[in-house]
Design an enzyme around this catalytic site. Structure first.
Site, PDB file in Angstrom:
ATOM      1  N   PRO A 447       2.171  -8.665  -4.873  1.00 43.07           N
ATOM      2  CA  PRO A 447       2.642  -9.081  -6.009  1.00 43.07           C
ATOM      3  C   PRO A 447       3.360  -9.314  -6.658  1.00 43.07           C
ATOM      4  O   PRO A 447       4.234  -9.973  -5.676  1.00 43.07           O
ATOM      5  CB  PRO A 447       2.980  -7.539  -6.365  1.00 43.07           C
ATOM      6  CG  PRO A 447       2.935  -6.437  -5.039  1.00 43.07           C
ATOM      7  CD  PRO A 447       2.544  -7.234  -3.994  1.00 43.07           C
ATOM      8  N   CYS A 448       3.669  -9.898  -7.706  1.00 43.84           N
ATOM      9  CA  CYS A 448       4.174 -11.299  -7.700  1.00 43.84           C
ATOM     10  C   CYS A 448       4.913 -11.033  -9.366  1.00 43.84           C
ATOM     11  O   CYS A 448       4.068 -11.199 -10.221  1.00 43.84           O
ATOM     12  CB  CYS A 448       4.203 -12.679  -7.684  1.00 43.84           C
ATOM     13  SG  CYS A 448       3.719 -13.257  -6.493  1.00 43.84           S
TER      14      CYS A 448
END
Ligand SMILES: C[S@@+](CC[C@H](N)C(=O)[O-])C[C@H]1O[C@@H](n2cnc3c(N)ncnc32)[C@H](O)[C@@H]1O
Length: 588
Positions: A447-448
């Protein structure tokens, strides 16, 4: 000495601050006064030989025969070929003699480092201009890696199929480039390079943002008549189903087992790994999700229900990274590394091992003496919520039932070496946790959230310092430690849009720096018949010993929605082109 023309005097992009090695953006050399310091040496190559080698440069041959080029070769001459009067094998520039296929620095714009090229043709044009054809080497910072070039060894360059014609006097000086065997890992083997300015072990294919092995590349010498850098099927980046079907129906991994193991990081309920395993089975590969990691307990529960054989770890990926490092040390300490492992289940309390969620431990009085009966599970973190992160084991106490189980730090178990050895041995045998080399595949989408347009506090200057983007570092560090044969990373297109594609460039840079072949592109599920328009970024990695997987050809035309960053769009367009050629060939 006459002032050197730069290779990009032949281009209009001198004012552009990016290094443009795409010949399509170049112009052919301008006609200018001959430079007395640059001239050909010796007799021209006999006409018949030159015409056979470079037929497209000789008008009568052009009519008979189309230029012979590989499908990946990118030159500025696709529309207009510079015609030759004759070809040469040697040239002298500023007193230095250059042979055909020598490597050389080529003058760049003022203030920029000189380009690096292989001289693959030397000829005089019909207009009496003295030219050479440059086949370009790319420094990491000239590739899609761009501002993360520092990740890659400064001496490492990548050969490309990009070629264009330049004035002879652009040549600056000789450069020594060594062709290295890609499977020799310089860092870990402390192998020494012979004296050289640069080395190369991979090819960079510009339109497909692909770093791949040099397959069948023969370094030509001046006397070579016919050999050339042949195309590597993987470097064009896509494959159709017919090609897949032609492969062997069953493939062993290189350790001889018929089963390939997969670690799914940020697994959620396991959609990505399930899809990957289904896809692998089409290619005759039995891929099994052996480990999955996710911070969400519900997702883990769901994955475990669907994949009871998977070791599902409900913990943050950063703790998982610390855990596998500590686990490898324990396996070493108990002299297990390299010893036999069975695929059958050693007697181990499976469910309890998987349950690493934080839980309230039964409070034991310090005054009582307890004896450890066995260890049930291991984790890295702070399972007791006492702000003392570290390696913990879940303990079953002698004479007590599971309601009294507690998480104990490793330091408190120093008297229980035998019990610990028993636990680690069983865990090693059943591959409770992956050791370096155990996972053939790692997949997952770190996840960014720090790139999301909904995040008002995005850090555009230093996206990797934003804790919301930290998982990209963790993901790459896990790959670095476990060294899987293949990597498939998925992510949102924002990682290519935000801050000039900073995170996407970092991701591919890390893979290349870790000696992976790598390919980055975007795909929409709609191109494969699913009702989904949104694009996703996919990054493949494959160790030099493996074949870099291609992207599948699209089967459906899809109208993609949203803005697609142009630099990365090339792939999409190329896929479309291939798709229409494929349709014409097979369906019309
Ligand atoms: C987009 S979802 C992944 C979807 C999944 N790849 C699939 O195919 O279904 C992202 C996942 O990352 C997990 N996650 C977020 N931060 C995490 C962390 N620090 N460690 C482990 N998992 C994390 C979330 O719980 C979520 O399930």
């Amino acid at each position: 000495m006459a002032k050197k023309r730069s290779a990009s005097d032949a281009t209009d992009d001198a004012q552009n601050d990016t290094v443009s090695l795409l010949p399509s953006q170049r112009k052919k050399p301008k006609h200018s006064a001959p430079n007395p310091d640059a001239c050909f040496v010796g007799k021209p190559i006999p006409s018949a030989e030159a015409r056979a080698k470079w037929p497209h440069r000789y008008p009568s041959e052009v009519k008979k025969k189309a230029p012979a080029r590989s499908s990946e070769e990118v030159t500025s001459e696709n529309s207009e070929v510079m015609l030759a009067r004759c070809h040469y094998r040697q040239a002298k520039v500023d007193g230095v003699v250059y042979n055909l296929y020598d490597d050389a620095y080529v003058k760049a714009e003022d203030g920029k480092p000189d380009y690096i090229a292989r001289i693959v043709e030397m000829f005089e044009t019909v207009d009496k201009e003295q030219c050479f054809m440059a086949q370009w080497f790319y420094r990491a910072e000239d590739t899609v890696i761009k501002n993360h070039g520092d990740l890659v060894d400064k001496k490492r360059v990548f050969i490309s199929d990009v070629k264009d014609v330049n004035p002879l006097d652009c040549i600056v000086s000789k450069v020594k480039i060594f062709k290295k065997n890609p499977s020799v890992d310089l860092a870990s083997k402390k192998a020494k390079l012979p004296f050289c300015d640069y080395y190369y072990d991979m090819k960079y294919t510009v339109p497909y943002l692909t770093f791949s092995n040099l397959v069948n590349e023969t370094v030509k010498t001046e006397s070579d008549a016919s050999s050339t850098i042949s195309s590597e099927s993987g470097s064009i980046g896509c494959v159709n189903n017919a090609n897949l079907a032609k492969r062997k129906t069953t493939q062993n991994n290189s350790s001889g087992s018929s089963q390939w193991t997969l670690l799914d990081l940020y697994s959620g309920c396991g959609a990505m790994s399930t899809g990957l395993c289904l896809g692998a089975s089409l290619a005759g590969i039995k891929l099994v999700t052996m480990w999955a990691v996710d911070i969400n307990a519900h997702a883990c529960k769901s994955l475990k229900l669907n994949h009871p054989e998977t070791h599902v770890r409900n913990e943050p990926a950063e703790d998982f990274l610390n855990l596998i490092k500590a686990w490898a040390k324990l396996c070493e300490e108990f002299a297990l590394l390299g010893s036999e492992r069975s695929d059958s289940d050693p007697d181990m309390d499976e469910d309890e091992n998987e349950a690493v969620q934080k839980e309230e431990s039964g409070n034991q009085s310090d005054l009582e003496e307890f004896e450890v009966e066995k260890l049930l599970a291991v984790c890295y973190g702070d399972p007791n919520g006492v702000k003392k992160p570290g390696l913990y084991f879940k303990v079953r106490w002698l004479g007590y039932d599971s309601s009294y189980d507690t998480w104990e730090p490793i330091d408190g178990l120093s008297d229980c070496k035998e019990v610990m050895k028993d636990f680690v041995t069983k865990g090693y045998k059943k591959r409770l946790l992956p050791l370096p080399g155990d996972a053939n595949f790692i997949c997952g989408g770190p996840p960014c959230q720090g790139v999301s347009g909904f995040n008002r506090f995005r850090n555009a200057e230093a996206p990797l310092e934003d804790t919301k983007n930290k998982q990209l570092l963790v993901y790459m560090d896990i790959i670095d430690f476990l060294k899987p044969k293949y990597v498939l990373m998925e992510n949102v297109v924002d990682i290519l849009k935000f801050s000039g594609g900073y995170l996407g460039r970092y991701a591919i840079g890390r893979l290349v720096a870790m000696n992976y072949q790598a390919r980055m592109g975007m795909m929409a599920a709609g191109s494969y018949g699913l009702p989904q328009f949104r694009m996703r970024v996919f990054l493949w990695g494959a160790r030099p010993t493996e074949q870099l997987p291609p992207y599948p050809l699209p089967t459906h035309e899809v109208v993609s929605r949203g803005f697609v960053p142009t630099e990365f769009e090339v792939r999409t367009n190329r896929l479309r082109q291939y798709f229409s050629i494929f349709l014409k060939k097979h369906c019309l």
